[in-house]
Write a protein that holds these residues in place. Structure first.
Motif, PDB file in Angstrom:
ATOM      1  N   ASN A  74       0.830  -1.206   0.000  1.00 16.09           N
ATOM      2  CA  ASN A  74       0.000   0.000   0.000  1.00 16.09           C
ATOM      3  C   ASN A  74       0.856   1.245   0.000  1.00 16.09           C
ATOM      4  OD1 ASN A  74      -2.092  -1.763   0.121  1.00 16.09           O
ATOM      5  ND2 ASN A  74      -2.975  -0.993   2.028  1.00 16.09           N
ATOM      6  N   THR A  75       0.605   2.090  -0.992  1.00 18.79           N
ATOM      7  CA  THR A  75       1.271   3.391  -1.044  1.00 18.79           C
ATOM      8  C   THR A  75       0.231   4.476  -0.853  1.00 18.79           C
ATOM      9  OG1 THR A  75       0.976   3.588  -3.430  1.00 18.79           O
ATOM     10  CG2 THR A  75       3.002   2.541  -2.653  1.00 18.79           C
ATOM     11  N   ILE A  76       0.679   5.646  -0.459  1.00 18.13           N
ATOM     12  CA  ILE A  76      -0.194   6.823  -0.388  1.00 18.13           C
ATOM     13  C   ILE A  76       0.557   7.969  -1.033  1.00 18.13           C
ATOM     14  CG2 ILE A  76      -1.350   8.484   1.099  1.00 18.13           C
ATOM     15  CD1 ILE A  76      -1.757   6.277   3.100  1.00 18.13           C
ATOM     16  N   ASN A  77      -0.059   8.552  -2.037  1.00 10.36           N
ATOM     17  CA  ASN A  77       0.565   9.657  -2.779  1.00 10.36           C
ATOM     18  C   ASN A  77       1.950   9.269  -3.286  1.00 10.36           C
ATOM     19  OD1 ASN A  77      -1.716  11.245  -2.341  1.00 10.36           O
ATOM     20  ND2 ASN A  77      -0.876  12.165  -0.475  1.00 10.36           N
ATOM     21  N   GLY A  78       2.080   7.995  -3.701  1.00  7.06           N
ATOM     22  CA  GLY A  78       3.318   7.541  -4.321  1.00  7.06           C
ATOM     23  C   GLY A  78       4.372   7.026  -3.373  1.00  7.06           C
ATOM     24  N   LEU A  79       4.128   7.126  -2.081  1.00  7.85           N
ATOM     25  CA  LEU A  79       5.134   6.685  -1.110  1.00  7.85           C
ATOM     26  C   LEU A  79       4.638   5.430  -0.393  1.00  7.85           C
ATOM     27  CD1 LEU A  79       6.072  10.147   0.415  1.00  7.85           C
ATOM     28  CD2 LEU A  79       7.327   8.838  -1.306  1.00  7.85           C
ATOM     29  N   ARG A  80       5.548   4.471  -0.147  1.00  4.72           N
ATOM     30  CA  ARG A  80       5.142   3.258   0.539  1.00  4.72           C
ATOM     31  C   ARG A  80       4.602   3.609   1.913  1.00  4.72           C
ATOM     32  NH1 ARG A  80      11.364   0.982   1.034  1.00  4.72           N
ATOM     33  NH2 ARG A  80      12.050   2.550   2.557  1.00  4.72           N
ATOM     34  N   TYR A  81       3.586   2.876   2.317  1.00  2.00           N
ATOM     35  CA  TYR A  81       2.859   3.189   3.554  1.00  2.00           C
ATOM     36  C   TYR A  81       2.814   1.969   4.465  1.00  2.00           C
ATOM     37  CZ  TYR A  81      -1.105   4.341   6.628  1.00  2.00           C
ATOM     38  OH  TYR A  81      -1.920   4.542   7.719  1.00  2.00           O
ATOM     39  N   ARG A  82       2.097   0.938   4.088  1.00  2.00           N
ATOM     40  CA  ARG A  82       2.034  -0.292   4.888  1.00  2.00           C
ATOM     41  C   ARG A  82       2.088  -1.483   3.943  1.00  2.00           C
ATOM     42  NH1 ARG A  82      -2.695   1.408   9.269  1.00  2.00           N
ATOM     43  NH2 ARG A  82      -1.362   2.792  10.491  1.00  2.00           N
ATOM     44  N   THR A  83       2.774  -2.492   4.380  1.00  2.00           N
ATOM     45  CA  THR A  83       2.946  -3.693   3.569  1.00  2.00           C
ATOM     46  C   THR A  83       2.532  -4.902   4.394  1.00  2.00           C
ATOM     47  OG1 THR A  83       4.768  -2.674   2.370  1.00  2.00           O
ATOM     48  CG2 THR A  83       4.626  -5.079   2.299  1.00  2.00           C
ATOM     49  N   GLU A  84       1.640  -5.684   3.859  1.00  2.00           N
ATOM     50  CA  GLU A  84       1.224  -6.922   4.549  1.00  2.00           C
ATOM     51  C   GLU A  84       1.995  -8.076   3.919  1.00  2.00           C
ATOM     52  OE1 GLU A  84      -3.070  -7.694   5.585  1.00  2.00           O
ATOM     53  OE2 GLU A  84      -2.706  -9.439   4.316  1.00  2.00           O
ATOM     54  N   VAL A  85       2.704  -8.796   4.754  1.00  2.00           N
ATOM     55  CA  VAL A  85       3.575  -9.858   4.249  1.00  2.00           C
ATOM     56  C   VAL A  85       3.326 -11.149   5.016  1.00  2.00           C
ATOM     57  CG1 VAL A  85       5.384  -8.269   3.495  1.00  2.00           C
ATOM     58  CG2 VAL A  85       5.421  -9.181   5.824  1.00  2.00           C
ATOM     59  N   ALA A  86       3.748 -12.237   4.381  1.00  2.00           N
ATOM     60  CA  ALA A  86       3.685 -13.558   5.031  1.00  2.00           C
ATOM     61  C   ALA A  86       5.094 -14.124   5.037  1.00  2.00           C
ATOM     62  CB  ALA A  86       2.728 -14.490   4.286  1.00  2.00           C
ATOM     63  N   CYS A  87       5.539 -14.532   6.209  1.00  2.00           N
ATOM     64  CA  CYS A  87       6.878 -15.099   6.327  1.00  2.00           C
ATOM     65  C   CYS A  87       6.920 -16.444   5.610  1.00  2.00           C
ATOM     66  CB  CYS A  87       7.250 -15.257   7.811  1.00  2.00           C
ATOM     67  SG  CYS A  87       8.852 -16.041   8.088  1.00  2.00           S
ATOM     68  N   VAL A  88       7.940 -16.658   4.795  1.00  2.00           N
ATOM     69  CA  VAL A  88       8.000 -17.913   4.031  1.00  2.00           C
ATOM     70  C   VAL A  88       8.387 -19.087   4.932  1.00  2.00           C
ATOM     71  CG1 VAL A  88       8.520 -16.725   1.879  1.00  2.00           C
ATOM     72  CG2 VAL A  88      10.400 -17.566   3.310  1.00  2.00           C
ATOM     73  N   VAL A  89       8.909 -18.767   6.133  1.00  2.00           N
ATOM     74  CA  VAL A  89       9.362 -19.847   7.022  1.00  2.00           C
ATOM     75  C   VAL A  89       8.246 -20.225   8.002  1.00  2.00           C
ATOM     76  CG1 VAL A  89      11.032 -20.477   8.801  1.00  2.00           C
ATOM     77  CG2 VAL A  89      11.780 -19.174   6.792  1.00  2.00           C
ATOM     78  N   CYS A  90       7.793 -19.239   8.791  1.00  2.00           N
ATOM     79  CA  CYS A  90       6.790 -19.564   9.814  1.00  2.00           C
ATOM     80  C   CYS A  90       5.364 -19.289   9.351  1.00  2.00           C
ATOM     81  CB  CYS A  90       7.066 -18.799  11.109  1.00  2.00           C
ATOM     82  SG  CYS A  90       6.804 -17.018  10.987  1.00  2.00           S
ATOM     83  N   HIS A  91       5.235 -18.666   8.171  1.00  2.00           N
ATOM     84  CA  HIS A  91       3.929 -18.376   7.558  1.00  2.00           C
ATOM     85  C   HIS A  91       3.088 -17.379   8.347  1.00  2.00           C
ATOM     86  CE1 HIS A  91       4.947 -21.527   4.778  1.00  2.00           C
ATOM     87  NE2 HIS A  91       5.069 -22.391   5.785  1.00  2.00           N
TER      88      HIS A  91
END
Lengths: 105, 565
Positions: A74-91
């Motif tokens: 998620n970006t706001i006005n072109g700048l990164r804001y929040r990123t939702e991620v999933a760990c590839v190891v512990c999920h």
């Protein structure tokens, strides 16, 4: 000198339609310029693809690993804001806040 | 020649010359520009009146009495415990069933009813009493923004009623305003105070097409803790030839507004929020209405504003004294202005703004003709709490009002209401405060012989028009005035002989059906007074169509209009 007759209803309707069209054109042009500028900003242009492995030196999973798949970028006005991620190891799924540089609660 | 000497004087003739000013007619045949209370009455345009009450401008150039109200249904409340009806909504399910809903506001909590049954069936209660609940349909549910509590949803069975949930545990704790935009459910102003993810400036959205998921990534604060709060949202699409339509969402605070494009996570277009070029926000969230072809209207702290995607314009200057008060008028009740409501009437194209004048009940209606850019003022027999444009499949749109204190749901601005000459039995009182008539100038005397009112349509036998005229100048406490009553000699029907309208067969019968357009009744008001200017006030009840005003006068030579000792 005869006075100009007041506009008829059809003339008024036509005037309103012309004004609306002109406003739409100007708004579309302004938004087009804005969106073109935002699309060129690095955080938008190089947004990670969902599902691809992704790492960042600041983002470390509580399990200690730092490789993730990105679920939301998620970006706001072109700048990164929040990123939702999933760990590839512990999920584990978490949201990283770029403004505070920490995981969202 | 007069005054010719007779006795003794030689060769001198005394001659008096009298200037005979020709009689004049002052005609106001076009009344299409509505009311103007903000200007010097002698400077308002020729198509304006000082004030028009309970009159609309349909049939260009004329004024006619507004539609009446038709009671559709009543809440089960009985006096003295009748609660305000604060929301009306029709839930059209995916299967095509229409569930007619109403929310009433109690002392401690709101209650949701199915108003399609007699008596109404209670579906459930909310947790709090919120004066401005909102409803929308998404994923075959009705979602309710209920203020300081998690939004509620009603399933398509019309009975399963509960608060929305989020499996990840981040369900919004409240929502004063909501919107469906680009496939996402948006919430604005989610808590009275700022917490981690909620607050008065918090904007949140669900996952796409999913009312059970509210990721924290889809949340931001817009100018957090700036002393202001979210005051509603509106959407419109900017479409230009050759460019894909772009739907914008406009976020309002009390004194500012922001244009939002894209959605959380979108890259084309990238999600953006920009403050619009204006110092106006919104003081009454339920007055935000999009009028296609005109823009987004709402009530701001400076009056009614119209945003067309580029410019934000104040459009209520003509009626400013009735909004803010003046030497002559009491304004609306600004301590309760947040309860104001508005509706865009599809036919005719109007923006009707319902405002409070003493308490939260809405009693003063400002009616803006979107094409003519003209205002009139409406008053109804009952006070209102909400007004909605209801659009059900296979039916003409209808505008419904929810009573504040009488428990009724009433329709206005539809064919059934157009046929009404009363508000459910109460006569509609109308008023024309006309543009002043003058001779050479408002300071110079004229002889006012008469006024003529052209009546194009009336529906009552012996319909009466009460008239009064005031003439300047004022030289003592009682102005020169005259009053009387005109009784129409006939019912003035729109078609000769009262015939029916357009025939159902395109050929074989005349375009006007069984008749032809009728002429009008020209009513004379005898005045026969001298003054510097004349102000005509017409009042009456019931249906009337006025197609013009005319004054017959004769200007006098320039002289002092009054003498002060």
């Amino acid at each position: 000198m005869s006075e100009k007759a007041p506009p008829t209803y059809d003339e008024m309707k036509r005037e309103r339609a012309e004004e609306w069209t002109a406003a739409q054109q100007q708004a579309a042009a302004t938004l087009g310029t804005l969106h073109a500028a935002l699309a060129a900003m690095p955080d938008v242009k190089h947004a990670p693809s969902p599902g691809d492995p992704w790492t960042h030196p600041d983002v470390v999973c509580p399990c200690g690993q730092s490789t993730f798949t990105v679920r939301r970028w998620n970006t706001i006005n072109g700048l990164r804001y929040r990123t939702e991620v999933a760990c590839v190891v512990c999920h584990e799924v978490g949201t990283w806040d770029w403004l505070t540089s920490r995981w969202c609660a | 020649m007069r005054g010719l000497s007779r006795s003794g004087d030689v060769g001198l003739a005394h001659v008096s010359v009298v200037c005979l000013m020709p009689p004049q007619t002052s005609v106001q045949q076009d009344l299409s520009k509505g009311s103007n209370l903000a200007a010097n009455p002698y400077l308002i345009s020729k198509e304006q009146s000082v004030l028009l009450v309970n009159l609309l401008l349909e049939e260009h150039g004329s004024v006619h009495t507004r539609d009446g109200t038709v009671l559709q249904t009543s809440s089960p409340d009985v006096s003295p415990s009748i609660r305000p009806i604060v929301k009306l909504y029709d839930f059209v399910t995916q299967a095509g069933t229409i569930i007619k809903l109403a929310i009433v506001k109690g002392a401690t909590q709101n209650q949701l009813y199915n108003r399609g049954t007699t008596p109404w069936t209670s579906i459930g209660s909310f947790g709090t009493a919120y004066g401005l609940p909102d409803a929308l349909t998404f994923t075959d549910h009705v979602l309710f923004a209920a203020g300081a509590e998690t939004p509620w949803s009603l399933a398509n069975d019309g009975t399963t009623f509960g608060q929305v949930t989020d499996g990840a545990g981040h369900v919004p704790v409240g929502a004063k305003h909501q919107a469906l935009h680009q496939g996402y459910y948006w919430l604005w102003n989610t808590n009275p105070t700022s917490t981690t993810y909620d607050g008065p400036s918090s904007l949140r959205s669900s996952d796409i097409n999913n009312i059970g998921s509210y990721p924290v990534a889809n949340q931001l604060f817009v100018d957090k803790d700036d002393g202001d709060q979210g005051m509603g949202m509106g959407q419109f699409t900017i479409a230009e030839t050759g460019i894909s339509p772009t739907t914008s969402q406009i976020l309002f605070k009390t004194f500012s507004a922001y244009q939002m494009t894209g959605v959380f996570g979108s890259t084309s277009p990238a999600f953006a929020i920009q403050r619009i070029k204006s110092d106006m926000g919104c003081v009454a969230p339920r007055t935000i209405r999009f009028a296609p072809g005109f823009g987004l209207l709402r009530l701001s702290h400076r009056g009614v504003a119209l945003f067309n995607g580029v410019d934000d314009t104040l459009i209520s200057e003509e009626i400013r004294p009735l909004i803010f008060g003046s030497d002559f008028f009491t304004g609306i009740d600004w301590t309760n202005v947040v309860s104001s409501y508005a509706v865009v009437v599809p036919n005719p194209p109007l923006y009707c703004l319902f405002c409070p004048t003493g308490g939260a009940a809405l009693t003063r209606v400002f009616c803006y003709d979107l094409v003519r850019r003209a205002w009139t003022v409406l008053q109804y027999a009952t006070s209102t709490a909400c007004v909605e444009a209801i659009e059900d499949p296979n039916t003409l749109p209808v505008v419904l009002m929810g009573d504040y204190a009488n428990g009724g749901v009433r329709s206005i601005f539809n064919p059934e209401a157009s046929a009404q000459t009363t508000d459910d039995g109460t006569a509609i009182q109308w008023e024309v405060f006309a543009r002043p008539a003058v001779g050479k100038s408002p300071q110079q005397r004229s002889y006012f012989a008469r006024a003529i009112v052209k009546v194009g349509h009336s529906t009552q036998t012996n319909q009466r028009i009460v008239w009064s005229v005031l003439l300047g100048p004022l030289v003592n406490s009682t102005p020169l005035q005259k009053s009387g009553t005109i009784t129409l000699p006939v019912i003035v029907t729109p078609l000769l002989g009262g015939g029916a309208g357009f025939g159902s067969e395109p050929f074989g019968s005349g375009p006007f059906g069984s008749s032809v357009p009728n002429t009008e009744c020209d009513c004379t008001i005898p005045i026969s007074l001298i003054g510097t200017n004349l102000r005509l006030l017409l009042q009456g009840s019931g249906h009337i169509l006025i197609r013009g005003l005319e004054y017959h006068l004769k200007a006098k030579p320039p002289a002092r209009p009054s003498v002060y000792v």
